[in-house]
Write an enzyme that holds these catalytic residues in place. Structure first.
Site: not given
Ligand code: PXP
Length: 237
Positions: A6, A9, A42, A44, A48, A69, A100, A150, A189
């Site tokens: 992901n 960030h 994601h 949003r 953001r 996402e 999330t 997931e 997550h």
């Molecule tokens: N899976 C989902 C559905 C999420 O919303 C997120 C956060 O955007 C992640 C995985 C990844 O989480 P993390 O950034 O804590 O690894």
């Protein structure tokens, strides 16, 4: 086991200055070089971090699985249908949250979620539901005809000591339940190089989706290396 990285960030750092860098596309390309099997963003509702233009360009340039996402809103559904990511993960979204914070509420939001599944899967794009590790939510996902789930590992990641083992058991049982129901099962997550091993040891998980842990490591070692190190901790797919 597949690894989806992901890159939200990276966009968060860019948006802190609104100056055009760092670029999530470059991060995604480096992640792929490091062995990422997929890239997740994601989009949003408050935009953001990831912007519509990021999704558009990633869709054009990224050849590995692109996972979008999104919240199950009419606006996001139409974006998904236009951009055609390889898969969509439906997530709950609250404006004030840092990330999330929990899985979908498949009872309260049933009609919104069902509509999103029907429209998106009807257009040939598989949908995954981000759910808490509970048998009830696995059963509801099945009933709603999503092809994937997931399992939210955030509570496992946050818990300490005995509680962590309890949370791990919940994740393990939800994975088993999902597989027995014929769903494809992903997890994610809060995972990082320290806590990922026990989740990666659960048999049958298709993919882990990891953001913050990898992007944090990449500050010290670069994203390519951070992804490579994470991949080493996952069983071969
Ligand atoms: N899976 C989902 C559905 C999420 O919303 C997120 C956060 O955007 C992640 C995985 C990844 O989480 P993390 O950034 O804590 O690894």
């Amino acid at each position: 086991m597949l690894l989806g990285v992901n890159v939200d960030h990276v966009a968060t750092v860019r948006e802190a200055r609104r100056c055009g860098y760092p670029d999530p596309l470059i991060a995604a390309e480096l992640a792929v070089r490091g062995g990422a099997d997929g890239i997740t963003v994601h989009l949003r509702e408050d935009r953001r971090h990831i912007q519509d233009s990021d999704l558009h360009i990633l869709r054009k340039k990224i050849k590995v699985e692109l996972n979008l996402e999104m919240a199950a809103t009419p606006e996001m559904i139409s974006i998904a249908l236009r951009e055609r990511p390889d898969m969509v993960t439906l997530v709950p979204e609250k404006r004030q949250e840092l990330t999330t914070e929990g899985g979908l509420d498949l009872i309260k939001s049933v009609s919104k979620i069902q509509r999103a599944i029907d429209e998106i899967q009807g257009a040939g794009i598989p949908v995954s539901l981000f759910i808490n590790p509970s048998k009830k939510d696995v059963a509801l996902s099945m009933k709603m005809c999503a092809v994937m789930v997931e399992i939210h590992t955030g509570r496992y990641a946050d818990a300490k000591g005995e509680k962590r083992l309890v949370e791990l058991k919940r994740v393990r049982e939800a994975v088993r339940e999902g597989l027995e129901s014929g769903l494809l099962v992903n997890a994610g997550h809060g995972l990082n190089r320290v806590n990922v091993r026990q989740v990666a040891a659960i048999k049958g998980i298709r993919a882990l989706y990891i953001g913050h842990g990898i992007i944090s490591d990449s500050l010290y070692m670069g994203i390519e290396e951070a992804v490579r190190e994470m991949k080493k901790l996952l069983p071969d797919s």
